[in-house]
Design an enzyme around this catalytic site. Sequence first.
Site: not given
Ligand code: M6R
Length: 621
Positions: A102, A498, A616
């Site tokens: 990774n 979203k 994610k």
């Molecule tokens: O794990 P994190 O909160 O640091 O992630 C940040 C963004 O990658 C995350 O919030 C992303 O924008 C989501 N998929 C939105 O729904």
Amino acid sequence: MCGIVAALAASDVTPFLIDGLRRLEYRGYDSAGLAVLEEGSAHIRRHRAVGRVAELAKQVGQGEAGLGIAHTRWATHGAVTEDNAHPHLSVGQGLEICLVHNGIIENHASLRHELKQAGYVFASQTDTEVVAHLLHQTRLKTTDLLQALMMVQRQLQGAYAIAAISSKDPGTLVATRLGAPLILGLGHQTTDVFLASDASALVSQTQDLVYLEDGDLVALSREASGGVVQRRLLDRSGQTVERPIQQTSLSADDVALGPYGHYMQKEMFEQPGALANTLEMVVGANSLSASLFGQSAASVFAQTEHVLILACGTSFHAGLVARYWLESLAHLPCTVEIASEYRYRQSVPLPKTLVITISQSGETADTLAALEHAKSQGLSQTLAICNVPESSLIRASSLRFLTRAGPEIGVASTKAFTTQLAALFLLSLTLAKGRQRLSAAEEQSHLTALRHLPAALKTVLAAESAFAGWAGRFVQKSHALFLGRGIHYPIALEGALKLKEISYIHAEAYAAGELKHGPLALVDAEMPVVAVAPNDQLLEKLRSNLEEVRARGGELYVIADQGTRFEPAEGLHVIELGDHAGLLSPILHVVPLQLLAYHVALARNHDVDKPRNLAKSVTVE
Ligand code: M6R
């Protein structure tokens, strides 16, 4: 993002590897693979498949493999092909080396050049294959796989978690990490040890976890088949170290879907409970205390004169909301920056700044790097607001607040966002109290409002069918506009994010006052316009902005509070929530936008939990 699972056990590890990969599916991936070494065999057996883990599972039979590594890949270097899928293999001179990785090897091009000159032939475009050949080359010159990995590690630049096996070392699994997580799971039997990049892949086997630190190397080995597994752990300088065994509270049930259609749906409906858990200590104690954020928080807060918030995506939107609270309640100037921008910008560090990072996962590479950049600028007071207790972000920060949302599996962040907002509201109140900006009566009134928040959120969720009813009208649209004002402008941004990430409809958000400065030109009957319309001091200003939309034939979808007096009409759809919730209103008004995006994506037949191209936890830059 990519996921790693590996095991050394007394019985066939294949079922665990496949199950572990399935549990990592939520992270986002485009191909999968595994490699095992059967008892008594001199050859590594490898399977890879583009697409879902289910495709891989069809290829892989049962066997007698007590040792194996597996991977889900999210393409960075090279297209989505079987050749680029992990594990990567290096074969020659009677030695087979196989590994999963990774992260990103930044100096892969120069290493590739050297290895080609040494005669290695590359079968993929990945940076990972470079490491496989390098480990092969090094293992030929050494007697020990761990020593070889340590020598390789010293040549790598970038971020990585690596697990490797070798045909010459039939009872040995080695691994290392730097800037990407890797966790050991200690089996109930001393004969079984597991490894994964995410605790959720381990909890079906064990709750006893060892979190490897940056630069650590580990060798898991046994003398004979089915024998006790010995663990050798070295730090980045090669010294033997012990890392504590931690009991995770995560259970296999926490990551189960239960009666819901999708994780996103489950997680939206978990929000009242997630908020109650996050707020439990405060509303129970009936008073705010800086110690909620760490032992030294009181003295840090007392010196704070400026707040700098760093985050990405949805977590960045939480930061934007928090700015309104911090400035209005605590009278603290606040700057909110996208982490990936901040880390490369030549900013001027203000003295007495509290750096706040916000992250669901605590593993977002850009946020971690931004935090390091802030520290390098001399900003040493750091607070992480995060949902994962053992995450890199929590470990890198001196102060912390854990949102207690439970595991969030759906790529679209929902309960993480509302619990982040709750945490940031508590922080704003605590800072206000410390700065003598909050009277005892105001403190009690805010705590009462927080106590009512989970119930208010349940009422909003109960209106799901009304928002699902709107979804059908968006299905055929290509664009949508989201409007909000003041503290609800970031909520409009979150609604647009979203919608675009799971429905793939292009969506933009604007502070409604900005409409006439450009975006109004886009408005026609084909452009649905969603407005966040709380009953606050900006309502009449917003109403005027919405009239501008109606006058151009735009179709309006208004999410209003009681008493806002929007009358449904041709081209004007209105759903009223409850009474205006004051400063907590953003936490309620975002939920209809989550529900809307979910139902539009469903109606468009999309994989809601695993939207295309997204992961994610974004552990690469
Ligand atoms: O794990 P994190 O909160 O640091 O992630 C940040 C963004 O990658 C995350 O919030 C992303 O924008 C989501 N998929 C939105 O729904």
